[in-house]
Design a protein around this motif. Structure first.
Motif, PDB file in Angstrom:
ATOM      1  N   THR A   1       1.528  12.913  -9.308  1.00 31.30           N
ATOM      2  CA  THR A   1       0.772  14.181  -9.339  1.00 31.30           C
ATOM      3  C   THR A   1       1.635  15.385  -8.954  1.00 31.30           C
ATOM      4  OG1 THR A   1       0.068  13.871  -7.040  1.00 31.30           O
ATOM      5  CG2 THR A   1      -1.375  12.990  -8.750  1.00 31.30           C
ATOM      6  N   MET A   2       2.848  15.137  -8.459  1.00 34.06           N
ATOM      7  CA  MET A   2       3.725  16.245  -8.016  1.00 34.06           C
ATOM      8  C   MET A   2       4.475  16.863  -9.202  1.00 34.06           C
ATOM      9  SD  MET A   2       5.345  14.736  -4.534  1.00 34.06           S
ATOM     10  CE  MET A   2       4.496  14.851  -2.992  1.00 34.06           C
ATOM     11  N   GLU A   3       5.041  18.035  -8.944  1.00 38.87           N
ATOM     12  CA  GLU A   3       5.849  18.688  -9.985  1.00 38.87           C
ATOM     13  C   GLU A   3       7.122  17.884 -10.216  1.00 38.87           C
ATOM     14  OE1 GLU A   3       6.631  22.595  -8.528  1.00 38.87           O
ATOM     15  OE2 GLU A   3       4.515  23.007  -8.134  1.00 38.87           O
ATOM     16  N   ASP A   4       7.721  18.098 -11.384  1.00 41.50           N
ATOM     17  CA  ASP A   4       8.974  17.404 -11.713  1.00 41.50           C
ATOM     18  C   ASP A   4      10.041  17.721 -10.675  1.00 41.50           C
ATOM     19  OD1 ASP A   4       7.936  16.222 -13.892  1.00 41.50           O
ATOM     20  OD2 ASP A   4       8.655  17.698 -15.336  1.00 41.50           O
ATOM     21  N   GLY A   5      10.766  16.688 -10.274  1.00 38.28           N
ATOM     22  CA  GLY A   5      11.839  16.864  -9.282  1.00 38.28           C
ATOM     23  C   GLY A   5      11.389  16.619  -7.857  1.00 38.28           C
TER      24      GLY A   5
ATOM     25  N   THR B   1       9.265  14.273  -5.026  1.00 35.63           N
ATOM     26  CA  THR B   1       8.791  12.898  -4.819  1.00 35.63           C
ATOM     27  C   THR B   1       8.177  12.758  -3.430  1.00 35.63           C
ATOM     28  OG1 THR B   1      11.007  12.269  -4.069  1.00 35.63           O
ATOM     29  CG2 THR B   1      10.461  11.776  -6.374  1.00 35.63           C
ATOM     30  N   MET B   2       7.367  11.725  -3.247  1.00 35.86           N
ATOM     31  CA  MET B   2       6.732  11.445  -1.946  1.00 35.86           C
ATOM     32  C   MET B   2       7.543  10.392  -1.202  1.00 35.86           C
ATOM     33  SD  MET B   2       4.464  11.722   0.399  1.00 35.86           S
ATOM     34  CE  MET B   2       3.251  12.857  -0.232  1.00 35.86           C
ATOM     35  N   ASP B   3       7.905  10.701   0.024  1.00 37.29           N
ATOM     36  CA  ASP B   3       8.718   9.782   0.828  1.00 37.29           C
ATOM     37  C   ASP B   3       7.848   8.649   1.385  1.00 37.29           C
ATOM     38  OD1 ASP B   3      10.678   8.669   2.396  1.00 37.29           O
ATOM     39  OD2 ASP B   3      11.489  10.603   3.003  1.00 37.29           O
TER      40      ASP B   3
ATOM     41  N   VAL C   1       0.848  -1.203   0.000  1.00 41.01           N
ATOM     42  CA  VAL C   1       0.000   0.000   0.000  1.00 41.01           C
ATOM     43  C   VAL C   1       0.882   1.252   0.000  1.00 41.01           C
ATOM     44  CG1 VAL C   1      -1.699   1.337   1.316  1.00 41.01           C
ATOM     45  CG2 VAL C   1      -1.938  -1.122   1.167  1.00 41.01           C
ATOM     46  N   VAL C   2       1.872   1.273   0.897  1.00 42.08           N
ATOM     47  CA  VAL C   2       2.743   2.448   1.033  1.00 42.08           C
ATOM     48  C   VAL C   2       3.448   2.745  -0.285  1.00 42.08           C
ATOM     49  CG1 VAL C   2       4.851   3.296   2.156  1.00 42.08           C
ATOM     50  CG2 VAL C   2       3.055   2.247   3.534  1.00 42.08           C
ATOM     51  N   LYS C   3       4.011   1.713  -0.931  1.00 41.02           N
ATOM     52  CA  LYS C   3       4.737   1.922  -2.204  1.00 41.02           C
ATOM     53  C   LYS C   3       3.807   2.405  -3.307  1.00 41.02           C
ATOM     54  CE  LYS C   3       8.384  -1.356  -1.065  1.00 41.02           C
ATOM     55  NZ  LYS C   3       8.818  -2.751  -1.131  1.00 41.02           N
ATOM     56  N   LYS C   4       2.611   1.787  -3.395  1.00 39.87           N
ATOM     57  CA  LYS C   4       1.656   2.160  -4.447  1.00 39.87           C
ATOM     58  C   LYS C   4       1.187   3.600  -4.262  1.00 39.87           C
ATOM     59  CE  LYS C   4      -1.043   0.608  -7.877  1.00 39.87           C
ATOM     60  NZ  LYS C   4      -2.240  -0.201  -7.692  1.00 39.87           N
ATOM     61  N   VAL C   5       0.862   3.970  -3.017  1.00 39.40           N
ATOM     62  CA  VAL C   5       0.361   5.322  -2.737  1.00 39.40           C
ATOM     63  C   VAL C   5       1.462   6.354  -2.975  1.00 39.40           C
ATOM     64  CG1 VAL C   5      -0.475   6.857  -0.898  1.00 39.40           C
ATOM     65  CG2 VAL C   5      -1.460   4.586  -1.160  1.00 39.40           C
ATOM     66  N   ALA C   6       2.690   6.045  -2.544  1.00 34.10           N
ATOM     67  CA  ALA C   6       3.815   6.965  -2.761  1.00 34.10           C
ATOM     68  C   ALA C   6       4.034   7.194  -4.260  1.00 34.10           C
ATOM     69  CB  ALA C   6       5.086   6.408  -2.127  1.00 34.10           C
ATOM     70  N   ASP C   7       3.944   6.129  -5.062  1.00 36.07           N
ATOM     71  CA  ASP C   7       4.098   6.256  -6.523  1.00 36.07           C
ATOM     72  C   ASP C   7       2.990   7.113  -7.121  1.00 36.07           C
ATOM     73  OD1 ASP C   7       6.280   4.624  -6.311  1.00 36.07           O
ATOM     74  OD2 ASP C   7       5.344   2.832  -7.164  1.00 36.07           O
TER      75      ASP C   7
ATOM     76  N   LYS D   1      11.524   6.519  -1.997  1.00 30.67           N
ATOM     77  CA  LYS D   1      10.594   7.548  -2.463  1.00 30.67           C
ATOM     78  C   LYS D   1       9.762   6.985  -3.600  1.00 30.67           C
ATOM     79  CE  LYS D   1      13.827  11.301  -1.329  1.00 30.67           C
ATOM     80  NZ  LYS D   1      13.070  11.907  -0.249  1.00 30.67           N
ATOM     81  N   GLY D   2       8.617   7.623  -3.844  1.00 25.55           N
ATOM     82  CA  GLY D   2       7.749   7.196  -4.933  1.00 25.55           C
ATOM     83  C   GLY D   2       8.423   7.357  -6.279  1.00 25.55           C
ATOM     84  N   LYS D   3       8.103   6.489  -7.219  1.00 22.95           N
ATOM     85  CA  LYS D   3       8.698   6.531  -8.563  1.00 22.95           C
ATOM     86  C   LYS D   3       7.655   6.952  -9.576  1.00 22.95           C
ATOM     87  CE  LYS D   3      11.904   2.759  -7.527  1.00 22.95           C
ATOM     88  NZ  LYS D   3      11.453   2.493  -6.164  1.00 22.95           N
TER      89      LYS D   3
END
Length: 534
Positions: free
Chosen positions: A132-136, A138-140, A121-127, A198-200
């Protein structure tokens, strides 16, 4: 199980899982528990497809199984759990309101997949958040993990029952189906994971994060997977806890409408203090002292202890009896009477339906019969101050729709009409059941209408999606404004207008579904609470 409920279950299963799962699910709802081969024979479906359909239904907690003495495994559908699929948008929105976007995506993933490990769940949600974030940016993983822990601490997510580890010394044959167990203490115990990363962002469909096409990667790299740290510990959304939250919100809103914002904030504080200590089906909350409530009021809520005591006395003296006094220690012990609160909310819903359906004069008669418990026709005319002919028409109209009932009290054993009292009364439980049945019918009609609207405009929707996909790919490659304008003109003005109308209609139908489901939840909660007390 009524025909309206079966039809609604059928529509929900088909919409979420497709025709085969819907066929198996509805068959189990109609027939009760059945073994595998009987299901395959009765539905005319191959054994392999039945197994896959049952796997999907068990994964989403829509079917349970049990082993009988002879070793036969029987499968049984959970109809109430199927109907809860209506509420998925509300569960997700509640998680978003309480725990922001991260909480929303965690609950969404658990509802979409039925059961998942925390690490997955954590990996999928982080990805998904990184996408949805700006380039550069990432979600930890640690941030998502912290939100998951908070959801578990407040019981919005819980562990699934698991197969206990057995010693290899047992030489006997394995059981026909595993027995799942869960220790109540461990239901909300989060495993200690050190998820670092971090999310990929997602690459093209045929490449993974390394940038290499899947076909060209060496086989040993593809197979070299790290062991999952929490393998075997699966989590699911705790729907009872969400229902408890919805019930609490309904009670707080009712108090705010009846009294004022301060009263509702006091009741909200009492419910928040007892939300984990009180079981979801309890008729009362745990007793709370006035001093405890005062200490737990939100920061910045500047009311003195004396004013709080006055508010609590006012709430306890209110005829609706949402709050009751259970003792005098600690400045006074107070409880929230959940059963009476649900009864008042259900009664208010019935009154509202009568007013909208039959008008304000009928609503006056309905409230009068509710208040006086039993009334003869002449008494109704006198108390409601409505002419006899009109009062008779209104009473018979509500009687024919089952909102009120007629009770006969004979003076003699022969039940002669001239020697019998005919008293009008309101049986709230049976009226609530009747209204609930109508709500199920309404939701089924709304879903069918939405599906019809979408099917009628299928070609136009597909064209719109193709145009949007072309525009998105051209924007990614840096196309000029004139080229984008040319692509947009592929959809003509009448088609655009038709799309707008469709979108507006579908949004209305979706909003209506959610509103009807709010009524369904309230009536279901009241009926369940009443049945447990009988």
């Amino acid at each position: 199980m009524t025909q309206a409920e079966i039809k609604l279950c059928s529509l929900l299963l088909q919409e979420h899982f497709g025709e085969i799962v819907e066929k198996i699910g509805v068959h189990l709802i109609r027939t009760g528990s059945q073994p595998l081969r009987v299901i395959a024979h009765d539905t005319g479906t191959s054994l392999d497809q039945v197994k896959k359909a049952l796997c999907v239904l068990i994964q989403h907690n829509l079917v349970i199984y049990q082993v009988h003495k002879r070793g036969v495994v029987e499968y049984e559908a959970q109809c109430s759990r199927v109907l809860h699929m209506l509420r998925y948008p509300r569960y997700i929105y509640t998680a978003k309101t309480l725990y922001s976007d991260t909480g929303e995506l965690i609950v969404e993933e658990l509802l979409l997949n039925g059961k998942m490990t925390m690490s997955a769940v954590v990996k999928k949600v982080a990805d998904r958040l990184t996408e949805t974030m700006e380039d550069g940016k990432t979600m930890d993983y640690a941030e998502v993990s912290n939100t998951f822990v908070r959801l578990a601490d407040t019981h919005f997510v819980q562990r699934c029952p698991f197969v206990p580890a057995t010693e290899n010394s047992d030489p006997g044959p394995p059981p026909p189906a595993p027995t799942l167990v869960i220790n109540e203490k461990d239901m909300y115990l989060v495993p200690k994971l050190s998820l670092i990363g971090k999310g990929k962002r997602r690459r093209s469909s045929d490449e993974d994060a390394t940038g290499e096409p899947k076909a060209k990667r060496p086989k040993h790299i593809a197979d070299n997977k790290e062991p999952i740290p929490d393998d075997g510990i699966y989590w699911q959304a705790n729907l009872d806890r969400f229902h408890q939250h919805f019930r609490d919100q309904g009670i707080v809103s009712a108090v705010a409408n009846r009294m004022d914002q301060t009263s509702s904030e006091i009741v909200r504080t009492m419910l928040r203090m007892s939300e984990i200590t009180t079981p979801s089906n309890a008729p009362f909350t745990q007793p709370l002292s006035s001093n405890e409530i005062f200490r737990s009021l939100p920061v910045g809520y500047n009311i003195s202890k004396q004013v709080l005591d006055q508010y609590l006395t006012l709430l306890a003296d209110d005829p609706l009896e949402f709050v009751g006094k259970s003792g005098d220690s600690g400045g006074g012990m107070y409880v929230i009477n959940l059963h009476k609160a649900l009864g008042s909310l259900a009664t208010a819903t019935l009154e509202s339906v009568v007013q909208e359906r039959f008008g304000s004069r009928c609503a006056r008669i309905f409230r009068l019969v509710l208040q006086k418990k039993h009334l003869e026709q002449k008494q109704v005319e006198d108390f409601a101050m409505i002419p006899a002919k009109e009062a008779k028409d209104m009473l018979y109209k509500m009687l024919s729709e089952n909102f009120i009932s007629l009770q006969e009290i004979p003076k003699t054993p022969d039940h002669a009409p001239s020697r019998t009292f005919y008293l009008y009364t309101v049986n709230i439980l049976s009226a609530a059941r009747m209204l609930l049945h109508r709500c199920y019918k309404s939701i089924a009609n709304l879903i069918e209408r939405r599906q019809f609207e979408t099917k009628e405009n299928k070609r136009l929707l597909e064209k719109s999606q193709r145009v949007e996909a072309i525009i998105a790919s051209m924007q990614a490659t840096g196309a000029e404004e004139a080229q984008l304008q040319e692509i947009e003109e592929m959809i003509t003005a009448p088609e655009r207008q038709q799309l707008e109308t469709l979108k507006r209609n579908v949004n209305k139908l979706d909003a209506s579904e959610i509103q009807v489901d709010e009524t369904i939840f309230l009536l279901e909660s009241y009926i369940e609470s009443t049945m447990k007390r009988q």
